[in-house]
Design an enzyme around this catalytic site. Structure first.
Site, PDB file in Angstrom:
ATOM      1  N   ASP A  28      10.592   5.473  -9.850  1.00  0.00           N
ATOM      2  CA  ASP A  28      10.227   6.081 -11.129  1.00  0.00           C
ATOM      3  C   ASP A  28      10.756   7.498 -11.293  1.00  0.00           C
ATOM      4  O   ASP A  28      11.128   7.896 -12.399  1.00  0.00           O
ATOM      5  CB  ASP A  28       8.699   6.091 -11.280  1.00  0.00           C
ATOM      6  CG  ASP A  28       8.136   4.702 -11.535  1.00  0.00           C
ATOM      7  OD1 ASP A  28       8.917   3.738 -11.568  1.00  0.00           O
ATOM      8  OD2 ASP A  28       6.907   4.584 -11.700  1.00  0.00           O
ATOM      9  N   LYS A  30      -0.674  -4.009  -3.452  1.00  0.00           N
ATOM     10  CA  LYS A  30      -1.987  -3.416  -3.187  1.00  0.00           C
ATOM     11  C   LYS A  30      -2.059  -2.062  -3.872  1.00  0.00           C
ATOM     12  O   LYS A  30      -1.415  -1.114  -3.452  1.00  0.00           O
ATOM     13  CB  LYS A  30      -2.254  -3.247  -1.693  1.00  0.00           C
ATOM     14  CG  LYS A  30      -3.649  -2.672  -1.441  1.00  0.00           C
ATOM     15  CD  LYS A  30      -3.950  -2.466   0.016  1.00  0.00           C
ATOM     16  CE  LYS A  30      -5.372  -1.967   0.202  1.00  0.00           C
ATOM     17  NZ  LYS A  30      -5.576  -0.628  -0.353  1.00  0.00           N
ATOM     18  N   SER A  72       0.806  -1.202   0.000  1.00  0.00           N
ATOM     19  CA  SER A  72       0.000   0.000   0.000  1.00  0.00           C
ATOM     20  C   SER A  72       0.847   1.263   0.000  1.00  0.00           C
ATOM     21  O   SER A  72       1.559   1.535  -0.950  1.00  0.00           O
ATOM     22  CB  SER A  72      -0.956  -0.050   1.193  1.00  0.00           C
ATOM     23  OG  SER A  72      -1.967   0.902   1.066  1.00  0.00           O
TER      24      SER A  72
END
Length: 412
Positions: free
Chosen positions: A338, A352, A327
């Site tokens: 990224d 998740k 999560s």
């Protein structure tokens, strides 16, 4: 009106729900709940049947209620409020989404206590793995962790003599699991676990004595290697109510020694998630600008951009992950990978990628409802798939050295 949304419970409980049994509704679970999301909290009040549902008949409901009242053997067992809660829970669970759940008043109270960082239980975060109740992460120094319970262990059966429980858990909701695994300090509960590749793939029992679980969200340690390089090991175990202050204290210490550090090791292993806003804040300390995470909802989409002071920007960074990272911790790890190209070291994360909104209801109950997917800055969705590490590494619990941290130090 202040609103709270969380990713979770999650796993967590993904939430990502923080429960005494570790319910983060965030967890595939994920993030209390696992894994909780964002920063939206809504209070709703209804009276009567909405006109748009006028054609929906509740005749069967009242017929069954009447039959139970007339014929059930033990009429003194009738608890009207509990029956209503059960009916609402059944309606919500019919959506077949383990993260969308109704919380009766007492359960909701417990979840809020857990996010505050102190509760009684066996010390695990709960979620679902392959649609089976599982341990998202054992809480460090908790009763279960001390007895060797591991992230990814399936929970097959629970016996609690004092509470009169002796049940398989295959049909349990996170709410049910949380209520059973909680209890008074010092009370034992026997849990049957199943671990992939262990004990000939047969269940094994562990008797766990419940204890108070007090959780620090953030721990900071400065490490040195033989060559004199110095590292800040920043361990983040959850995203709860205490996280902001604890995080700020740790970051202040790191910033004061910034010029003497080779890099920062951000340890998100066994972090099941928590408040979505805390994930944005933490990622923003490393990322000065740009998207941290994108939310794709039923009616609209929204990008959440860096919002912090970037106090740790330009410090070399690696991130530690494992199956217990879920999560909100996956949001942070994905954003750092990224946006900064930070290496992820360890094992594949839980996976998740859903956001829940917490809605307060009349009478003290609440509703956690999945409202959106969250997407990484690079556009990927990690639901079920998780984040893959750039460098695979596993810690050997039988040694004094944390092999994953050693590999992390060598990666700068």
């Amino acid at each position: 009106m202040q609103q709270k949304r969380w990713v979770s419970v999650d796993k967590i409980l993904s939430y990502i729900l923080v429960l005494a049994c570790g319910l983060f509704v965030g967890y595939k679970a994920t993030s209390w709940w696992p894994a909780l999301s964002g920063d939206q909290k809504t209070v709703l009040s209804y009276s009567g049947q909405p006109s748009k549902f006028a054609a929906v008949s509740f005749d069967l409901f009242w017929k069954v209620w009447d039959l139970l009242e007339q014929r059930y053997l033990e009429p003194n067992d009738f608890n009207i409020n509990k029956m209503v809660d059960g009916a609402v829970s059944g309606m919500v669970s019919a959506l077949d989404d383990p993260y969308t759940m109704y919380l009766p008043a007492e359960t909701k109270k417990i979840s809020e206590e857990d996010l505050a960082g102190s509760f009684y239980g066996i010390g695990v975060e709960l979620g679902y793995k392959d649609k089976t109740l599982a341990v998202v992460a054992p809480i460090n120094e908790g009763p279960a962790a001390k007895l060797g319970v591991q992230a990814g262990d399936y929970i097959m059966h629970v016996k609690d003599k004092q509470a009169g429980v002796d049940e398989d858990s295959y049909a349990w909701t996170l709410e049910k699991a949380q209520s059973v695994l909680r209890g008074k300090k010092g009370e034992p509960v026997t849990v049957s676990f199943l671990r992939d590749g262990y004990n000939n793939n047969l269940p094994f029992e562990v008797e766990i004595t419940r204890d108070e679980i007090v959780i620090d969200s953030v721990e900071l340690e400065f490490l040195e290697n033989e060559g004199g390089q110095r590292y800040a090991l920043l361990t983040l175990s959850r995203f709860g109510e205490r996280t902001t202050q604890e995080w700020n204290d740790a970051v202040t210490q790191i910033a004061a020694q910034k010029n003497q550090l080779t890099g920062v090791i951000l340890d998100l292993r066994n972090n099941p998630g928590g408040y979505f806003s805390e994930a944005i804040h933490v990622a923003s300390e490393f990322i000065p600008k740009g998207v941290i995470v994108a939310q794709k909802g039923r009616y609209n989409s929204q990008d959440f951009s860096a919002s912090g002071k970037g106090r740790l920007y330009n410090l070399p960074l690696v991130v530690l992950i494992n199956e217990g990272s879920a999560s909100s911790s996956e949001i942070v790890a994905g954003a750092l990978r990224d946006q900064l190209g930070s290496k992820l070291i360890g094992e594949k994360t839980f996976g998740k990628g859903l956001v829940q909104e917490r809605i307060d209801l009349d009478g003290g109950g609440g509703l956690n409802v999945t409202i959106a997917k969250w997407m990484m800055p690079g556009g990927g969705w990690i639901q079920d798939a998780g984040l893959e590490p750039d460098i695979e590494a596993t810690n050997d619990a039988t040694t004094e050295v944390d092999e994953v941290i050693e590999i992390a130090k060598q990666s700068f």
